[in-house]
Write an enzyme that holds these catalytic residues in place. Structure first.
Site, short mmCIF file in Angstrom:
data_model
loop_
_atom_site.label_atom_id
_atom_site.label_comp_id
_atom_site.label_asym_id
_atom_site.label_seq_id
_atom_site.Cartn_x
_atom_site.Cartn_y
_atom_site.Cartn_z
N HIS A 75 -7.42 1.03 -6.29
CA HIS A 75 -7.55 0.10 -5.16
C HIS A 75 -8.14 -1.20 -5.72
O HIS A 75 -9.27 -1.59 -5.42
CB HIS A 75 -8.46 0.71 -4.08
CG HIS A 75 -8.36 0.06 -2.74
ND1 HIS A 75 -7.53 -1.01 -2.48
CD2 HIS A 75 -9.00 0.34 -1.57
CE1 HIS A 75 -7.67 -1.35 -1.20
NE2 HIS A 75 -8.54 -0.57 -0.63
N ASP A 128 -17.43 6.54 -1.65
CA ASP A 128 -16.19 6.43 -0.88
C ASP A 128 -16.02 7.74 -0.13
O ASP A 128 -16.70 8.74 -0.44
CB ASP A 128 -15.00 6.18 -1.85
CG ASP A 128 -13.67 6.01 -1.13
OD1 ASP A 128 -13.67 5.61 0.06
OD2 ASP A 128 -12.62 6.28 -1.74
N ARG A 154 -12.97 -9.12 1.20
CA ARG A 154 -11.56 -8.79 1.01
C ARG A 154 -10.71 -10.03 1.26
O ARG A 154 -9.74 -10.30 0.54
CB ARG A 154 -11.14 -7.66 1.97
CG ARG A 154 -11.75 -6.30 1.70
CD ARG A 154 -11.29 -5.70 0.40
NE ARG A 154 -9.85 -5.52 0.32
CZ ARG A 154 -9.17 -4.50 0.86
NH1 ARG A 154 -9.82 -3.53 1.50
NH2 ARG A 154 -7.86 -4.41 0.72
N ARG A 173 0.88 -1.18 0.00
CA ARG A 173 0.00 0.00 0.00
C ARG A 173 0.90 1.22 0.00
O ARG A 173 1.69 1.42 0.93
CB ARG A 173 -0.91 0.01 1.24
CG ARG A 173 -1.60 1.35 1.45
CD ARG A 173 -2.70 1.32 2.47
NE ARG A 173 -3.84 0.61 1.93
CZ ARG A 173 -5.06 0.63 2.49
NH1 ARG A 173 -5.27 1.31 3.60
NH2 ARG A 173 -6.05 -0.05 1.96
N GLN A 231 -9.71 -4.07 -3.55
CA GLN A 231 -11.03 -3.73 -3.02
C GLN A 231 -12.11 -4.06 -4.04
O GLN A 231 -13.18 -4.57 -3.70
CB GLN A 231 -11.06 -2.23 -2.69
CG GLN A 231 -12.40 -1.76 -2.15
CD GLN A 231 -12.71 -2.32 -0.77
OE1 GLN A 231 -11.92 -2.19 0.13
NE2 GLN A 231 -13.88 -2.94 -0.62
N CYS A 261 -16.21 0.99 0.45
CA CYS A 261 -15.01 0.22 0.82
C CYS A 261 -14.68 0.32 2.30
O CYS A 261 -13.99 -0.54 2.82
CB CYS A 261 -13.83 0.65 -0.04
SG CYS A 261 -13.24 2.33 0.30
N1 NVA Z 1 -10.08 6.66 -1.15
C1 NVA Z 1 -9.71 6.15 0.14
C2 NVA Z 1 -9.86 4.68 0.21
C3 NVA Z 1 -9.58 4.09 1.57
C4 NVA Z 1 -9.65 2.58 1.60
C5 NVA Z 1 -8.28 6.57 0.47
O1 NVA Z 1 -7.42 6.47 -0.42
O2 NVA Z 1 -8.03 7.00 1.60
N1 CP Z 2 -11.13 -0.51 2.46
C1 CP Z 2 -9.87 -0.53 2.91
O1 CP Z 2 -8.92 -0.70 2.17
O2 CP Z 2 -9.76 -0.35 4.25
P1 CP Z 2 -8.42 -0.10 5.06
O3 CP Z 2 -7.91 1.26 4.68
O4 CP Z 2 -8.83 -0.16 6.51
O5 CP Z 2 -7.43 -1.15 4.72
#
Ligand code: NVA
Ligand code: CP
Length: 327
Positions: free
Chosen positions: A129, A225, A293, A102, A132, A265
């Protein structure tokens, strides 16, 4: 054999996406039957941004596949600041069976993949993502029975990683994808072109609009989201005002198809991008989505190892049967 990586939603062909989703369904019913990481082999899971679901689902999933996860939290390794991504990849590929990351820049993931024999998986970047979306599509398919031809509306910050992934994964699954957000917060031309190109193969439809009502009209899947993604915290006040018209509320759901399902998500902000009534209501399949997931990523990991020639014969046989629906 060439190593297969999963860096964007389009790294799976439409047919491969269906196969991975079939495998995910089978693994949900048979959680400990496929053990490509028996040994235990290790999988490195790097986080440059915080996480709950991704950390837990990869940790649990790697263990269920017979392996041992090495979770590396933000700031804990030399990666990217004291050592190049390429050199890190050269070391990792000799010790671990999978690399899950990540991070911020998509180019970092590309560099890691370029230098690694072990499959690299995008666990969220600024742009996509894709893990997801495997879980989202699995959850939607469980409820609706099929994906091709179904309509999916995404409302809110339409320039973020989730919007891009809904667009690309949705067209890969042959869906009628409608993305709605305010002007200046819509997918880039590059992403739209990539989506249209894939849509031409799958029969999918692409609509990019600033009109939330048009996107919602008769939609069978409604998704949103957070309006403030990780790294955008300083823009919070401005973003709260900007996206107000794109909230997924009971009123908005009134424009969607009867029996439409709702995806998010998580983490979610009740009263911002989605009301508590919808998030906690009957149309929400958000908790199935979160559970998936685990199943979808296990399927992805096993599938990538098999495709890359890095799994044992028994695993390969079982994966091939399960993805074809004959197991
Ligand atoms: N768009 C959000 C998704 C979190 C899982 C982010 O990047 O923070
Ligand atoms: N949806 C998702 O990726 O959640 P986290 O940021 O908690 O991993």
């Amino acid at each position: 054999m060439t190593t297969r990586h999963f860096l964007t939603d389009l790294d799976l062909s439409p047919e491969e996406l269906t196969r991975v989703l079939n495998l995910a369904d089978w693994m949900k019913a048979n959680p400990y039957a496929i053990k490509p990481l028996a040994g235990p082999q290790t999988a490195a899971v790097f986080f440059d941004k915080t996480s709950t679901r991704t950390r837990i689902s990869f940790g649990s999933g790697i263990a269920a596949l017979g392996g041992s996860p090495l979770i590396i939290n933000p700031g804990e390794s030399q990666l990217g600041h004291k050592e190049s991504i390429a050199d890190t990849a050269r070391v990792l590929e000799r010790q671990v069976s999978l690399i899950v990351w990540r991070t911020y820049a998509q180019t970092g993931l590309e560099e890691m993949a370029e230098h690694s024999r072990a499959p690299v998986i995008n666990a969220l970047s600024d742009d996509y993502h894709p893990c997801q979306l495997l879980a989202d599509l699995q959850a939607a398919r469980e409820k609706l029975g099929s994906l091709a031809g179904r309509s999916l509306a995404y409302l809110g910050d339409a320039a973020n990683n989730m919007a891009n992934s809904y667009l690309l994964a949705g067209v890969n699954a042959g869906m009628d994808v409608r993305i709605a957000g305010p002007g200046g917060y819509l997918p880039s031309q590059d992403i739209i072109l990539a989506a249209e190109e894939r849509a031409a193969q799958t029969g999918a439809k692409v609509t990019i609009t600033t009109d939330p009502g048009a996107a919602l009209q008769g939609a069978e899947v409604v998704a949103t989201d957070t309006w403030v993604s990780m790294g955008q915290e300083e823009e919070k006040e401005q973003r709260m005002r900007l996206f107000g018209d794109y909230q997924v509320s009971a009123e908005a759901m009134g424009k969607a198809a009867e029996g439409a399902v709702v995806l998010h998500c998580l983490p979610a902000y009740r009263g911002a991008e989605i009301t508590a009534e919808v998030l906690d209501g009957e149309q929400s399949i958000i908790w199935d989505e979160a559970e998936n997931r685990l199943h979808a990523q296990k399927a992805l990991m096993a599938w990538l190892l098999v495709e890359s020639g890095l799994a044992d014969g028994e695993t390969a046989r079982l994966v091939r049967e399960a993805e074809a629906g004959t197991a």
